[in-house]
Design an enzyme around this catalytic site. Structure first.
Site, PDB file in Angstrom:
ATOM      1  N   TYR A 140      11.504   6.980 -12.541  1.00 30.71           N
ATOM      2  CA  TYR A 140      11.184   8.101 -11.654  1.00 30.71           C
ATOM      3  C   TYR A 140      11.315   7.716 -10.184  1.00 30.71           C
ATOM      4  O   TYR A 140      11.563   8.573  -9.342  1.00 30.71           O
ATOM      5  CB  TYR A 140       9.753   8.578 -11.903  1.00 30.71           C
ATOM      6  CG  TYR A 140       9.620   9.563 -13.029  1.00 30.71           C
ATOM      7  CD1 TYR A 140       9.882   9.184 -14.339  1.00 30.71           C
ATOM      8  CD2 TYR A 140       9.220  10.866 -12.796  1.00 30.71           C
ATOM      9  CE1 TYR A 140       9.748  10.077 -15.373  1.00 30.71           C
ATOM     10  CE2 TYR A 140       9.077  11.768 -13.823  1.00 30.71           C
ATOM     11  CZ  TYR A 140       9.346  11.373 -15.117  1.00 30.71           C
ATOM     12  OH  TYR A 140       9.216  12.266 -16.130  1.00 30.71           O
ATOM     13  N   LYS A 197      10.767  -0.125 -25.288  1.00 32.31           N
ATOM     14  CA  LYS A 197      12.069  -0.222 -25.945  1.00 32.31           C
ATOM     15  C   LYS A 197      12.526  -1.673 -25.766  1.00 32.31           C
ATOM     16  O   LYS A 197      13.592  -1.964 -25.222  1.00 32.31           O
ATOM     17  CB  LYS A 197      13.047   0.787 -25.309  1.00 32.31           C
ATOM     18  CG  LYS A 197      14.364   0.939 -26.033  1.00 32.31           C
ATOM     19  CD  LYS A 197      14.267   1.569 -27.413  1.00 32.31           C
ATOM     20  CE  LYS A 197      15.608   1.538 -28.124  1.00 32.31           C
ATOM     21  NZ  LYS A 197      15.528   1.995 -29.532  1.00 32.31           N
ATOM     22  N   ASP A 229      11.515   5.202 -29.949  1.00 33.94           N
ATOM     23  CA  ASP A 229      12.097   6.075 -30.985  1.00 33.94           C
ATOM     24  C   ASP A 229      11.195   6.123 -32.213  1.00 33.94           C
ATOM     25  O   ASP A 229      10.877   7.188 -32.747  1.00 33.94           O
ATOM     26  CB  ASP A 229      13.530   5.638 -31.349  1.00 33.94           C
ATOM     27  CG  ASP A 229      13.668   4.153 -31.619  1.00 33.94           C
ATOM     28  OD1 ASP A 229      12.725   3.387 -31.324  1.00 33.94           O
ATOM     29  OD2 ASP A 229      14.729   3.734 -32.137  1.00 33.94           O
ATOM     30  N   ASP A 253       6.016  10.537 -20.318  1.00 32.46           N
ATOM     31  CA  ASP A 253       6.387  11.934 -20.110  1.00 32.46           C
ATOM     32  C   ASP A 253       6.792  12.560 -21.441  1.00 32.46           C
ATOM     33  O   ASP A 253       6.340  13.654 -21.804  1.00 32.46           O
ATOM     34  CB  ASP A 253       7.548  12.003 -19.103  1.00 32.46           C
ATOM     35  CG  ASP A 253       7.974  13.437 -18.821  1.00 32.46           C
ATOM     36  OD1 ASP A 253       7.090  14.286 -18.632  1.00 32.46           O
ATOM     37  OD2 ASP A 253       9.196  13.697 -18.804  1.00 32.46           O
ATOM     38  N   ASP A 257       4.306  15.340 -24.116  1.00 28.09           N
ATOM     39  CA  ASP A 257       4.709  16.680 -24.573  1.00 28.09           C
ATOM     40  C   ASP A 257       4.630  16.761 -26.092  1.00 28.09           C
ATOM     41  O   ASP A 257       4.159  17.753 -26.658  1.00 28.09           O
ATOM     42  CB  ASP A 257       6.154  16.998 -24.144  1.00 28.09           C
ATOM     43  CG  ASP A 257       6.209  17.703 -22.787  1.00 28.09           C
ATOM     44  OD1 ASP A 257       5.279  17.501 -21.986  1.00 28.09           O
ATOM     45  OD2 ASP A 257       7.178  18.438 -22.526  1.00 28.09           O
TER      46      ASP A 257
HETATM   47  C1  IPM Z   1       4.991  16.123 -16.201  1.00 19.64           C
HETATM   48  C2  IPM Z   1       6.236  16.852 -15.755  1.00 19.64           C
HETATM   49  C3  IPM Z   1       6.794  16.172 -14.521  1.00 19.64           C
HETATM   50  C4  IPM Z   1       7.146  14.741 -14.903  1.00 19.64           C
HETATM   51  C5  IPM Z   1       7.999  16.886 -13.894  1.00 19.64           C
HETATM   52  C6  IPM Z   1       7.692  18.327 -13.554  1.00 19.64           C
HETATM   53  C7  IPM Z   1       8.527  16.153 -12.689  1.00 19.64           C
HETATM   54  O1  IPM Z   1       7.167  16.917 -16.793  1.00 19.64           O
HETATM   55  O2  IPM Z   1       4.040  16.021 -15.392  1.00 19.64           O
HETATM   56  O3  IPM Z   1       4.946  15.672 -17.337  1.00 19.64           O
HETATM   57  O4  IPM Z   1       8.237  14.488 -15.424  1.00 19.64           O
HETATM   58  O5  IPM Z   1       6.301  13.870 -14.685  1.00 19.64           O
HETATM   59 MG    MG Z   2       6.417  16.180 -18.660  1.00 15.87          MG
END
Ligand code: IPM
Ligand code: MG
Length: 369
Positions: A140, A197, A229, A253, A257
């Site tokens: 990042y 990884k 993975d 990240d 999710d």
């Molecule tokens: C998160 C989001 C952010 C990230 C984006 C919006 C830059 O996906 O906070 O998880 O990748 O960190």
């Molecule tokens: Mg995210």
């Protein structure tokens, strides 16, 4: 009476709707627990681009630095999709994280019992994972760029555009987040999973070395390593067996999710981004700005409300107030109320953002009186 300064950054899309819910809940709990909150509303993301030409102004960053905690909604949307990378709304988020030195991102993924049916994985009745994501390093923030290169893959070598992003971690950066992982594991079920990884990446091999060094300081913690993975697979096949996961910015990240979806909806996931003790933390729902449902009054405010609970606990040390909010949310779920994203059963009572917020406030006021 103790007074705290809260910087409020609603952002874009559903951000303003869910942040308004969070602020209402914070005000209510402050009244119940006898402390004062002073809110300062600030622009960041697409709305700041529209007003100021940049996603984050120095003034907004300064005001956040001078607060006790930051409450953020979400940034971004299709309107700003075609602008240069360093002016995109997401840059506001990244610059806030970097500017406040928020290297430790806590993303708890909890499957609430009343939502067990919303979990897409068969036979999973419980899940309580804390993802500790490194937040100010790795790809990042690493060196990136584009350059013209000879394309040797194409017959008769041609000039072509190349692009690169760099995953770079120093030992110190790894050690401070790994220590956090061990500390949280000590306060929970003493299991730490490191996701990397290391079969391919040199930076991951350094992560492993540092973890192995630190492990001797936490002999009670059982450590295991998973490649990213494999981790995505294990997370979906045995979510109930994880405790704390510590990982890099990029892998965190992705995994958060996935973990969110397993809890029924990412609309339930709060987060805390923390720096060194004594500096302001930032709290935001893990979901994004959801432009498709913005302005419709149907966004799930619970991730933001739960982020407010984290804010009270981690930045203000108002642990009782934090517990009150978490209990109120649980109660509302037990009563069968659901926003659209977490509805599943026929007898679910589907409510919008305002109604869900009012239900949480009602529960808070019941205990408050
Ligand atoms: C998160 C989001 C952010 C990230 C984006 C919006 C830059 O996906 O906070 O998880 O990748 O960190
Ligand atoms: Mg995210």
């Amino acid at each position: 009476m103790t007074k705290y300064k809260i910087a409020v950054v609603p952002g874009d899309g559903i951000g303003p709707e869910v942040v308004a819910s969070g602020v209402e809940v914070l005000k209510a709990v402050a009244g119940i627990c006898d402390f004062e909150l002073e809110f300062t509303e600030l622009l960041a993301g697409g709305c700041s681009i529209d007003k100021n030409g940049v996603p984050l102004t120095d003034e907004t960053l300064e005001a956040c630095k001078n607060s006790d905690a930051v409450l953020l909604g979400a940034v971004g949307g299709p309107k700003w999709d075609n602008i240069p990378n360093n002016l995109r709304p997401e840059k506001a988020l990244l610059n806030l994280r970097k500017g406040l030195n928020l290297y430790s991102n806590l993303r708890p993924a909890l499957l609430y019992e009343p939502l067990a049916d919303a979990c897409p994985v068969k036979n999973v009745k419980s899940m309580d994972i804390l993802i500790v994501r490194e937040l100010t390093g790795g790809m990042y923030f690493g060196d990136r760029g584009r350059f013209q290169s000879e394309d040797k893959l194409v017959e008769g070598t041609v000039k072509g555009l190349s692009a690169y992003d760099t995953e770079c971690y120093s030992t110190a950066e790894i050690r401070r987040i790994v220590k956090e992982g061990f500390r949280y594991a000590m306060g929970r079920n003493k299991k730490l999973t490191v996701v990397d990884k290391a079969n391919v990446l040199e930076s991951s091999r350094l992560w492993r070395e540092v973890v192995n060094e630190e492990a001797s300081n936490y002999p009670e913690v059982a450590v295991d390593f998973l490649y990213i993975d494999n981790a995505t697979m294990q997370l979906i096949s045995r979510p109930q067996s994880f405790d704390v996961i510590v990982t890099s910015n990029m892998f965190g990240d992705i995994l958060s999710d996935e973990a969110g979806e397993i809890t029924g909806s990412i609309g339930m996931l709060p987060s805390a981004s923390l720096g060194v003790p004594g500096t302001p933390g930032m709290y935001e729902p893990v979901h994004g700005s959801a432009p498709d449902i913005a302005g419709k009054g149907i966004a799930n405010p619970l991730a933001t409300i739960l982020s407010c609970a984290m804010l009270l606990k981690w930045s203000l040390n108002e642990v009782h107030a934090s517990d009150l909010i978490e209990n109120a949310v649980l109660k509302v779920l037990e009563l069968g109320y659901r926003s659209k994203d977490i509805a599943g059963k026929d007898d679910d009572k589907i409510v919008g953002t305002n109604e869900m917020t009012r239900l949480v406030l009602d529960e808070l006021n019941k205990v408050g009186k």
